[in-house]
Design a protein around this motif. Sequence first.
Motif, PDB file in Angstrom:
ATOM      1  N   GLY A 223       0.819  -1.209   0.000  1.00 51.10           N
ATOM      2  CA  GLY A 223       0.000   0.000   0.000  1.00 51.10           C
ATOM      3  C   GLY A 223       0.850   1.254   0.000  1.00 51.10           C
ATOM      4  O   GLY A 223       0.477   2.277  -0.595  1.00 51.10           O
ATOM      5  N   GLN A 224       2.006   1.215   0.647  1.00 48.12           N
ATOM      6  CA  GLN A 224       2.928   2.349   0.598  1.00 48.12           C
ATOM      7  C   GLN A 224       3.474   2.549  -0.818  1.00 48.12           C
ATOM      8  O   GLN A 224       3.655   3.690  -1.268  1.00 48.12           O
ATOM      9  N   PHE A 225       3.730   1.455  -1.517  1.00 49.08           N
ATOM     10  CA  PHE A 225       4.125   1.543  -2.927  1.00 49.08           C
ATOM     11  C   PHE A 225       3.003   2.165  -3.747  1.00 49.08           C
ATOM     12  O   PHE A 225       3.240   3.032  -4.600  1.00 49.08           O
ATOM     13  N   ASN A 226       1.774   1.741  -3.483  1.00 53.80           N
ATOM     14  CA  ASN A 226       0.614   2.318  -4.153  1.00 53.80           C
ATOM     15  C   ASN A 226       0.556   3.829  -3.939  1.00 53.80           C
ATOM     16  O   ASN A 226       0.347   4.606  -4.880  1.00 53.80           O
ATOM     17  N   ARG A 227       0.785   4.280  -2.710  1.00 60.64           N
ATOM     18  CA  ARG A 227       0.740   5.714  -2.411  1.00 60.64           C
ATOM     19  C   ARG A 227       1.916   6.453  -3.047  1.00 60.64           C
ATOM     20  O   ARG A 227       1.796   7.624  -3.405  1.00 60.64           O
ATOM     21  N   ALA A 228       3.038   5.766  -3.207  1.00 54.37           N
ATOM     22  CA  ALA A 228       4.173   6.378  -3.908  1.00 54.37           C
ATOM     23  C   ALA A 228       3.792   6.684  -5.351  1.00 54.37           C
ATOM     24  O   ALA A 228       4.049   7.776  -5.867  1.00 54.37           O
ATOM     25  N   LEU A 229       3.157   5.714  -6.017  1.00 52.96           N
ATOM     26  CA  LEU A 229       2.703   5.950  -7.385  1.00 52.96           C
ATOM     27  C   LEU A 229       1.636   7.043  -7.419  1.00 52.96           C
ATOM     28  O   LEU A 229       1.616   7.874  -8.335  1.00 52.96           O
ATOM     29  N   ALA A 230       0.766   7.051  -6.412  1.00 57.53           N
ATOM     30  CA  ALA A 230      -0.266   8.085  -6.350  1.00 57.53           C
ATOM     31  C   ALA A 230       0.362   9.468  -6.251  1.00 57.53           C
ATOM     32  O   ALA A 230      -0.119  10.428  -6.868  1.00 57.53           O
ATOM     33  N   ALA A 231       1.441   9.593  -5.476  1.00 58.60           N
ATOM     34  CA  ALA A 231       2.122  10.881  -5.342  1.00 58.60           C
ATOM     35  C   ALA A 231       2.670  11.339  -6.686  1.00 58.60           C
ATOM     36  O   ALA A 231       2.576  12.522  -7.042  1.00 58.60           O
ATOM     37  N   ARG A 232       3.230  10.417  -7.453  1.00 56.07           N
ATOM     38  CA  ARG A 232       3.734  10.771  -8.795  1.00 56.07           C
ATOM     39  C   ARG A 232       2.603  11.286  -9.668  1.00 56.07           C
ATOM     40  O   ARG A 232       2.740  12.298 -10.357  1.00 56.07           O
ATOM     41  N   VAL A 233       1.458  10.607  -9.636  1.00 53.22           N
ATOM     42  CA  VAL A 233       0.326  11.021 -10.460  1.00 53.22           C
ATOM     43  C   VAL A 233      -0.206  12.377  -9.995  1.00 53.22           C
ATOM     44  O   VAL A 233      -0.554  13.231 -10.813  1.00 53.22           O
ATOM     45  N   PHE A 234      -0.234  12.603  -8.701  1.00 52.59           N
ATOM     46  CA  PHE A 234      -0.739  13.883  -8.201  1.00 52.59           C
ATOM     47  C   PHE A 234       0.137  15.060  -8.647  1.00 52.59           C
ATOM     48  O   PHE A 234      -0.385  16.134  -8.961  1.00 52.59           O
ATOM     49  N   VAL A 235       1.446  14.884  -8.682  1.00 53.33           N
ATOM     50  CA  VAL A 235       2.265  16.002  -9.172  1.00 53.33           C
ATOM     51  C   VAL A 235       2.054  16.201 -10.669  1.00 53.33           C
ATOM     52  O   VAL A 235       2.081  17.341 -11.151  1.00 53.33           O
ATOM     53  N   TYR A 236       1.826  15.125 -11.408  1.00 54.09           N
ATOM     54  CA  TYR A 236       1.500  15.280 -12.829  1.00 54.09           C
ATOM     55  C   TYR A 236       0.203  16.073 -12.988  1.00 54.09           C
ATOM     56  O   TYR A 236       0.038  16.823 -13.957  1.00 54.09           O
ATOM     57  N   ARG A 237      -0.713  15.894 -12.041  1.00 51.26           N
ATOM     58  CA  ARG A 237      -2.009  16.586 -12.090  1.00 51.26           C
ATOM     59  C   ARG A 237      -1.955  17.964 -11.431  1.00 51.26           C
ATOM     60  O   ARG A 237      -2.955  18.677 -11.410  1.00 51.26           O
TER      61      ARG A 237
END
Length: 447
Positions: A223-237
């Motif tokens: 789940g921490q890996f999932n949130r890491a990817l989410a952070a990348r997507v959020f900066v793209y957005r």
Amino acid sequence: MKNINNLKYYFIILVLLVASCNLDEEVDPNRPTLSSVPVDATAATLNNLVAGTLSNMLTNYVTYIDAVGIAGREHYRFSPADPRFVGDLLTGNLDNNAFYTTNSYTERYQVVRNAEILIDAATNSPFIADSAIAGYIGLAQTIQAHELLIALNQQGENGIRVDVADFENLGPFVSEDEALAAISTLLQDGFTNLSNAGEGFLFTLTASTTSGFIGLNTPETFGQFNRALAARVFVYRELWEQAITAVSQSFQSSNIPLEFGAYYDFEQGAGLLQNQLFIAPNSSGDIRLVHPDFLNDAEANDARVERFTQIRDSPVTNTNLTGTHDITRYSSLNDNIPIITNEELTLILAEASIQTGDFTTAVSALNEIRQESGGLGEFSGPTDNEAPLIDEMLNQRRYSLYFLGHRWVDLRRYNRLSTDIPIDRAGDTAYDRFPRPLQEEIADGTN
């Protein structure tokens, strides 16, 4: 749909073939069909699908790194067998049916397809507890989101398909912004499922082709890996507050090594994929060379230059391009390739903090990267002004994330392709996307 050639290369056509398959006697986890996974799948069958899905992430990923790395002028690839590396990918005269357009794109959707089959098989299994089913689904959704993001990175404003759950009735193309929003939702759904998965997975993420997730192999840590990817997507957005929250839920920490994270796991052996980004220094023939600007623009004594590059015995020139250094980010065919690491997350924290006006946190994060990764002193520029901090953040991303497929995307995000991409020869260009694959245009009725 019109008749289509080269069926094996296009996931759309693979879907049509799947519909006509008979029940397979054995499941190929790397290329499962909808009919080959029984409704009453056991944990062993599901675990094979997990391994196959993760293994397939490696396929044609090297093609992606070459494509976006050359587009971003991180490196040259001189290949006697294929002049398109110094032709199309530098001139911008891109072919919508060439390998650099289709190969990685196709494979990303094959992984999405495998993960969807895993979701269906887990959901319909009478042998698996609800918490374990949630673990399978959470992993599958996280991987699907990652693969869709890689496809979108190349396509940019072309957009991609995100509604592909029914592979016989694919959803439409959506815009880049809509795709990013859908990927965020998919990651959130995956995180929710991982949070409901109990104390452990029924599958192993520390052996053979799945060992790239050491330390991230439980529902909580995945789940921490999932949130890491989410952070990348959020900066793209450009959703900066959400990015900071996602970083706080990830494995980012100043108390662990910067290299800790999730990796593509490459190994030598029968049936295993090797890391073809590694080419021995001073090789001849098919070689990758560091773009001269990476060397020329580096801060004096940046340890990353020494770590990721090595001067050749003799320079190599091809079509008026000259390289003096080999890429040495990887030292063998067995080396793993980062998916996302603590180093990138620290840089994401810096970026989001700059954009929200928290310059103190941003400078601290940038200095951590400068000192621990670059062996440099603290940032000496203005620390109370957004513009120089953004320049510094992008520079640190350039050197820390070298040869990982980020530079071109970063310059596009900040509208700097036209100013920061060096044009080495007359006729070369900076471009912001790859063409939509020909077979997608045919399937969509636009060709």
